[in-house]
Design a protein around this motif. Structure first.
Motif, short mmCIF file in Angstrom:
data_model
loop_
_atom_site.label_atom_id
_atom_site.label_comp_id
_atom_site.label_asym_id
_atom_site.label_seq_id
_atom_site.Cartn_x
_atom_site.Cartn_y
_atom_site.Cartn_z
N UNK A 1 -1.31 6.28 -14.76
CA UNK A 1 -0.15 6.01 -13.91
C UNK A 1 -0.07 4.51 -13.59
N UNK A 2 -1.21 3.90 -13.27
CA UNK A 2 -1.21 2.48 -12.92
C UNK A 2 -0.85 1.61 -14.12
N UNK A 3 -1.24 2.00 -15.32
CA UNK A 3 -0.84 1.25 -16.52
C UNK A 3 0.67 1.34 -16.69
N UNK A 4 1.22 2.51 -16.49
CA UNK A 4 2.68 2.66 -16.59
C UNK A 4 3.39 1.85 -15.51
N UNK A 5 2.82 1.86 -14.32
CA UNK A 5 3.40 1.07 -13.23
C UNK A 5 3.31 -0.42 -13.54
N UNK A 6 2.19 -0.84 -14.12
CA UNK A 6 2.04 -2.23 -14.53
C UNK A 6 3.12 -2.61 -15.53
N UNK B 1 0.84 -1.20 0.00
CA UNK B 1 0.00 0.00 0.00
C UNK B 1 0.87 1.25 0.00
N UNK B 2 1.95 1.23 0.78
CA UNK B 2 2.85 2.37 0.83
C UNK B 2 3.49 2.63 -0.54
N UNK B 3 3.92 1.57 -1.21
CA UNK B 3 4.53 1.72 -2.53
C UNK B 3 3.52 2.34 -3.49
N UNK B 4 2.30 1.82 -3.52
CA UNK B 4 1.29 2.36 -4.43
C UNK B 4 0.96 3.81 -4.09
N UNK B 5 0.92 4.15 -2.83
CA UNK B 5 0.61 5.52 -2.43
C UNK B 5 1.72 6.50 -2.80
N UNK B 6 2.92 5.98 -3.04
CA UNK B 6 4.06 6.85 -3.33
C UNK B 6 4.61 6.69 -4.74
N UNK B 7 3.92 5.94 -5.58
CA UNK B 7 4.39 5.77 -6.95
C UNK B 7 4.10 7.05 -7.75
N UNK B 8 5.05 7.40 -8.60
CA UNK B 8 4.90 8.57 -9.46
C UNK B 8 5.61 8.27 -10.78
N UNK C 1 8.06 9.56 -12.15
CA UNK C 1 9.52 9.62 -12.05
C UNK C 1 10.17 8.47 -11.30
N UNK C 2 9.39 7.66 -10.58
CA UNK C 2 10.00 6.59 -9.80
C UNK C 2 9.41 5.21 -10.08
N UNK C 3 8.83 5.04 -11.26
CA UNK C 3 8.17 3.77 -11.60
C UNK C 3 9.13 2.58 -11.51
N UNK C 4 10.29 2.69 -12.11
CA UNK C 4 11.24 1.57 -12.12
C UNK C 4 11.71 1.24 -10.70
N UNK C 5 12.00 2.26 -9.93
CA UNK C 5 12.46 2.03 -8.55
C UNK C 5 11.38 1.39 -7.71
N UNK C 6 10.15 1.83 -7.85
CA UNK C 6 9.04 1.26 -7.08
C UNK C 6 8.74 -0.17 -7.54
N UNK C 7 8.88 -0.45 -8.83
CA UNK C 7 8.68 -1.81 -9.33
C UNK C 7 9.74 -2.75 -8.74
N UNK C 8 10.97 -2.27 -8.70
CA UNK C 8 12.05 -3.08 -8.11
C UNK C 8 11.79 -3.31 -6.63
N UNK C 9 11.35 -2.28 -5.94
CA UNK C 9 11.05 -2.40 -4.51
C UNK C 9 9.91 -3.41 -4.30
N UNK C 10 8.91 -3.37 -5.16
CA UNK C 10 7.79 -4.30 -5.07
C UNK C 10 8.28 -5.73 -5.29
#
Length: 74
Positions: free
Chosen positions: A52-57, A4-11, A13-22
């Motif tokens: 944004x969610x499509x890009x994160x996907x 939930x924290x990752x999704x709340x902070x995804x933007x 500019x940080x998609x790749x980093x948040x994907x790696x963290x996930x």
């Protein structure tokens, strides 16, 4: 809570980093949960963030290849 924290902070500019963290958090057996969360709790409820969610996907699928199939099933 971390998911939930990752999704709340995804933007954008940080998609790749948040994907790696996930990826570091999740095991393969968690993909169905993540897929349901994305579809039911995020994309369906927050239409303003769907782009944004499509890009994160896209970023997530590069590190969790089975996720796309799970999301499509949901």
């Amino acid at each position: 809570d971390r998911i939930h924290f990752i999704f709340n902070n995804v933007a954008v500019g940080n998609l790749a980093a948040k994907a790696k963290e996930m990826r570091e958090l999740l095991e393969d057996e968690h993909e169905p949960y993540l897929a349901r969360y994305i579809v039911v709790k995020r994309a369906a409820i927050e239409p303003n963030f769907q782009t944004l969610y499509v890009s994160f996907m896209d970023a997530l699928v590069s590190v969790l290849p089975g996720l796309l199939d799970s999301v499509l099933r949901e």
